[in-house]
Design an enzyme around this catalytic site. Structure first.
Site, PDB file in Angstrom:
ATOM      1  N   CYS A  92       0.812  -1.223   0.000  1.00 55.07           N
ATOM      2  CA  CYS A  92       0.000   0.000   0.000  1.00 55.07           C
ATOM      3  C   CYS A  92       0.851   1.282   0.000  1.00 55.07           C
ATOM      4  O   CYS A  92       0.473   2.270  -0.639  1.00 55.07           O
ATOM      5  CB  CYS A  92      -0.973  -0.002   1.174  1.00 55.07           C
ATOM      6  SG  CYS A  92      -0.282  -0.641   2.693  1.00 55.07           S
ATOM      7  N   HIS A 105      -2.127   6.553   4.233  1.00 49.62           N
ATOM      8  CA  HIS A 105      -0.679   6.573   4.416  1.00 49.62           C
ATOM      9  C   HIS A 105      -0.123   7.891   3.842  1.00 49.62           C
ATOM     10  O   HIS A 105      -0.361   8.235   2.674  1.00 49.62           O
ATOM     11  CB  HIS A 105      -0.022   5.395   3.681  1.00 49.62           C
ATOM     12  CG  HIS A 105      -0.300   4.050   4.298  1.00 49.62           C
ATOM     13  ND1 HIS A 105      -1.011   3.879   5.462  1.00 49.62           N
ATOM     14  CD2 HIS A 105       0.068   2.799   3.907  1.00 49.62           C
ATOM     15  CE1 HIS A 105      -1.072   2.583   5.763  1.00 49.62           C
ATOM     16  NE2 HIS A 105      -0.433   1.909   4.829  1.00 49.62           N
TER      17      HIS A 105
HETATM   18  N1  LIG Z   1      -4.782  -3.477   5.297  1.00 46.86           N
HETATM   19  C1  LIG Z   1      -4.148  -2.885   4.298  1.00 46.86           C
HETATM   20  O1  LIG Z   1      -4.105  -1.635   4.205  1.00 46.86           O
HETATM   21  C2  LIG Z   1      -3.475  -3.686   3.240  1.00 46.86           C
HETATM   22  C3  LIG Z   1      -3.371  -5.071   3.292  1.00 46.86           C
HETATM   23  N2  LIG Z   1      -2.737  -5.762   2.296  1.00 46.86           N
HETATM   24  C4  LIG Z   1      -2.646  -7.229   2.299  1.00 46.86           C
HETATM   25  O2  LIG Z   1      -3.967  -7.749   2.113  1.00 46.86           O
HETATM   26  C5  LIG Z   1      -4.126  -8.969   2.833  1.00 46.86           C
HETATM   27  C6  LIG Z   1      -5.265  -8.834   3.815  1.00 46.86           C
HETATM   28  O3  LIG Z   1      -4.955  -7.814   4.760  1.00 46.86           O
HETATM   29  P1  LIG Z   1      -5.988  -7.359   5.869  1.00 46.86           P
HETATM   30  O4  LIG Z   1      -7.353  -7.370   5.317  1.00 46.86           O
HETATM   31  O5  LIG Z   1      -5.432  -6.115   6.427  1.00 46.86           O
HETATM   32  O6  LIG Z   1      -5.859  -8.572   6.949  1.00 46.86           O
HETATM   33  P2  LIG Z   1      -6.918  -9.065   8.032  1.00 46.86           P
HETATM   34  O7  LIG Z   1      -6.102  -9.715   9.070  1.00 46.86           O
HETATM   35  O8  LIG Z   1      -7.822  -7.963   8.436  1.00 46.86           O
HETATM   36  O9  LIG Z   1      -7.782 -10.190   7.243  1.00 46.86           O
HETATM   37  C7  LIG Z   1      -7.234 -11.425   6.880  1.00 46.86           C
HETATM   38  C8  LIG Z   1      -8.261 -12.301   6.175  1.00 46.86           C
HETATM   39  O10 LIG Z   1      -7.634 -13.549   5.861  1.00 46.86           O
HETATM   40  C9  LIG Z   1      -8.480 -14.618   6.342  1.00 46.86           C
HETATM   41  N3  LIG Z   1      -7.673 -15.779   6.742  1.00 46.86           N
HETATM   42  C10 LIG Z   1      -6.760 -15.866   7.740  1.00 46.86           C
HETATM   43  N4  LIG Z   1      -6.266 -17.120   7.817  1.00 46.86           N
HETATM   44  C11 LIG Z   1      -6.887 -17.839   6.845  1.00 46.86           C
HETATM   45  C12 LIG Z   1      -6.830 -19.196   6.429  1.00 46.86           C
HETATM   46  N5  LIG Z   1      -6.018 -20.103   7.032  1.00 46.86           N
HETATM   47  N6  LIG Z   1      -7.598 -19.592   5.395  1.00 46.86           N
HETATM   48  C13 LIG Z   1      -8.430 -18.710   4.777  1.00 46.86           C
HETATM   49  N7  LIG Z   1      -8.547 -17.411   5.153  1.00 46.86           N
HETATM   50  C14 LIG Z   1      -7.785 -16.984   6.159  1.00 46.86           C
HETATM   51  C15 LIG Z   1      -9.200 -14.018   7.535  1.00 46.86           C
HETATM   52  O11 LIG Z   1     -10.377 -14.780   7.798  1.00 46.86           O
HETATM   53  P3  LIG Z   1     -10.997 -14.928   9.290  1.00 46.86           P
HETATM   54  O12 LIG Z   1     -11.736 -13.668   9.584  1.00 46.86           O
HETATM   55  O13 LIG Z   1     -11.906 -16.102   9.169  1.00 46.86           O
HETATM   56  O14 LIG Z   1      -9.847 -15.148  10.224  1.00 46.86           O
HETATM   57  C16 LIG Z   1      -9.507 -12.623   7.000  1.00 46.86           C
HETATM   58  O15 LIG Z   1     -10.623 -12.660   6.174  1.00 46.86           O
HETATM   59  C17 LIG Z   1      -2.779  -9.245   3.494  1.00 46.86           C
HETATM   60  O16 LIG Z   1      -2.046 -10.117   2.688  1.00 46.86           O
HETATM   61  C18 LIG Z   1      -2.151  -7.865   3.588  1.00 46.86           C
HETATM   62  O17 LIG Z   1      -0.760  -7.945   3.651  1.00 46.86           O
HETATM   63  C19 LIG Z   1      -2.241  -5.092   1.207  1.00 46.86           C
HETATM   64  C20 LIG Z   1      -2.316  -3.745   1.108  1.00 46.86           C
HETATM   65  C21 LIG Z   1      -2.935  -2.936   2.129  1.00 46.86           C
HETATM   66  N1  LIG Z   2       2.242  -3.472   5.649  1.00 43.24           N
HETATM   67  C1  LIG Z   2       1.192  -2.550   5.245  1.00 43.24           C
HETATM   68  C2  LIG Z   2      -0.003  -3.310   4.791  1.00 43.24           C
HETATM   69  C3  LIG Z   2       0.341  -4.621   4.145  1.00 43.24           C
HETATM   70  O1  LIG Z   2      -0.253  -5.587   4.496  1.00 43.24           O
HETATM   71  O2  LIG Z   2       1.319  -4.612   3.245  1.00 43.24           O
HETATM   72  P1  LIG Z   2       1.745  -5.864   2.330  1.00 43.24           P
HETATM   73  O3  LIG Z   2       0.519  -6.255   1.552  1.00 43.24           O
HETATM   74  O4  LIG Z   2       2.834  -5.358   1.484  1.00 43.24           O
HETATM   75  O5  LIG Z   2       2.198  -6.972   3.247  1.00 43.24           O
HETATM   76  C4  LIG Z   2       0.869  -1.654   6.410  1.00 43.24           C
HETATM   77  O6  LIG Z   2       1.060  -2.137   7.484  1.00 43.24           O
HETATM   78  O7  LIG Z   2       0.418  -0.552   6.282  1.00 43.24           O
END
Ligand SMILES: NC(=O)C1=CN([C@@H]2O[C@H](COP(=O)(O)OP(=O)(O)OC[C@H]3O[C@@H](n4cnc5c(N)ncnc54)[C@H](OP(=O)(O)O)[C@@H]3O)[C@@H](O)[C@H]2O)C=CC1
Ligand SMILES: N[C@@H](CC(=O)OP(=O)(O)O)C(=O)O
Length: 366
Positions: A159, A256
């Site tokens: 991000c 950010h």
């Molecule tokens: N937040 C941000 O600003 C950004 C995040 N990202 C990336 O996006 C992805 C998601 O981030 P974010 O939404 O913040 O994370 P969260 O922790 O909020 O959500 C994670 C999700 O993954 C699911 N999950 C966890 N373990 C498993 C499993 N074993 N099998 C299937 N599903 C699973 C969870 O389900 P459950 O609720 O059932 O546990 C939940 O829906 C990450 O890879 C992160 O690095 C990228 C850019 C920006």
């Molecule tokens: N690491 C970023 C969010 C994130 O999950 O990044 P990435 O998808 O590159 O792991 C933050 O904490 O703001």
């Protein structure tokens, strides 16, 4: 060139639908002109529950859960549970995203991932839709390597990288290669997912460390700002550009902010007026092909001296624009400025949706 939009809705599935990014997908897709959420998946903790029950505690959007999604049963993230979908948006935790997304790719889905796992794969586009939509041209080669007819995998960038590369692309296009970039980030807590950073760590505080973040900023930009080989089978990194990043978690909910210092390779360096004009007038390929959620202005240049600010500017371009302010001379490099981008919209779900819109326009989603 503006491309006609599909006449029929395209059913999509969301993996990691209960998480911070998954919720953004659901919120943004609720008003989408042609993508419609047909299935949702998450961990075994959530599978089997109605989405409205599974996400009731973690839902942190200011809009309510759309009724049609709330009544879906959360699935385990296996391809056989998503056969009604043509497109998969993944907001999966990176601990599991690698294998699960590969399984969906092999099952011939068009997969748009937010996780870091596949970003540096030599045949996977690391695509910021407002910057390098042309990297999608590698998809025929990706398909042939994996022996696929319809499936492919595209990732979003980190991000913070996403916000950074948008103005860098505008500057690179206009003034030639960048030689050195220094960036200091001030990253919102929603970047760490839910429940994320403990309140006792972040309230009234700054944490000057985000695991793995600086490394991602330093390597991803070169792939995104680079090109494709002439036969569209390999990415060519932006030559000579060095990025050094320093990342901080700050007590902001969404958005950010980044302080950026840029040195150009070519001399003489452009004036501040030229830089400002180029940022203001930058137009991306996603806009040119008429992607429905592309912002009208990719880069909004703030005129007031104390902007951008997350609380005031975070929704620029419905969260899909970058706000740049304080464009000024740098007495060590050439120019410095402050940027703000929405980490869960442009930095995550919004970019994935835009990437998929571009893929539709290019005829890749069949
Ligand atoms: N937040 C941000 O600003 C950004 C995040 N990202 C990336 O996006 C992805 C998601 O981030 P974010 O939404 O913040 O994370 P969260 O922790 O909020 O959500 C994670 C999700 O993954 C699911 N999950 C966890 N373990 C498993 C499993 N074993 N099998 C299937 N599903 C699973 C969870 O389900 P459950 O609720 O059932 O546990 C939940 O829906 C990450 O890879 C992160 O690095 C990228 C850019 C920006
Ligand atoms: N690491 C970023 C969010 C994130 O999950 O990044 P990435 O998808 O590159 O792991 C933050 O904490 O703001």
């Amino acid at each position: 060139m503006s491309v006609q939009q599909p006449k029929e809705k395209i059913p999509v599935g969301i993996l990691g639908a209960t998480g911070t990014v998954g919720q953004r997908f659901i919120q943004l897709l609720d008003s989408h002109p042609y993508f419609v959420v047909a299935a949702v998946g998450a961990s075994e903790r959530s599978a089997g529950k109605l989405y409205s029950d599974a996400a009731s505690r973690s839902w942190k959007q200011i809009t309510t859960i759309p009724a049609a999604v709330g009544s879906l049963t959360v699935q385990k993230c296996a391809p056989e549970n998503f056969t009604s979908c043509r497109v998969i948006f993944s907001g999966l935790d990176s601990d599991v995203a690698g294998e699960i997304e590969t399984a969906f790719l092999k099952a011939e889905f068009a997969v748009f991932s937010n996780a870091k796992n596949h970003r540096m794969d030599p045949v996977v586009p690391l695509m910021v839709p407002l910057v390098n939509a042309h990297h999608l041209d590698i998809i025929p080669h990706q398909r042939s390597l994996h022996n696929l007819q319809k499936g492919f995998l595209v990732t979003n960038a980190n991000c913070s990288t996403t916000g950074l590369v948008v103005p860098l692309k505008a500057l690179q296009d206009a003034f030639g290669p960048l030689s050195r970039v220094i960036v200091t980030t001030m990253q919102a807590i929603s970047g760490a997912g839910y429940p994320g950073v403990p309140s006792l760590d972040i309230l009234g505080n700054i944490v000057p460390y985000i695991s793995g973040e600086e490394e991602k900023l330093e390597i991803e930009a070169a792939k995104i700002l680079g090109g494709l080989s002439t036969n569209a089978t390999a990415f060519v990194e932006a030559p000579d550009m060095k990025v050094s990043a320093s990342c901080n978690r700050v007590p902001v909910i969404d958005g950010h902010t980044e302080s950026v210092f840029v040195e150009f390779k070519n001399r003489p360096a452009p004036s501040i007026e030229q830089v400002t004009e180029v940022l203001k007038s930058y137009v991306s390929e996603a806009q040119k092909i008429g992607a429905p959620t592309a912002p009208e202005h990719v880069i909004e240049v703030a005129t007031l001296p104390d902007r951008p600010q997350p609380r005031l500017d975070i929704n620029a371009g419905n969260g899909n624009a970058v706000v740049v302010g304080r464009v000024r001379e740098c007495n060590i490099f050439d120019v410095k400025f402050t940027l703000l981008s929405h980490n869960t919209i442009l930095g995550a779900a919004g970019s994935s949706i835009l990437n998929a819109e571009v893929a539709v326009a290019k005829g890749l989603i069949v």
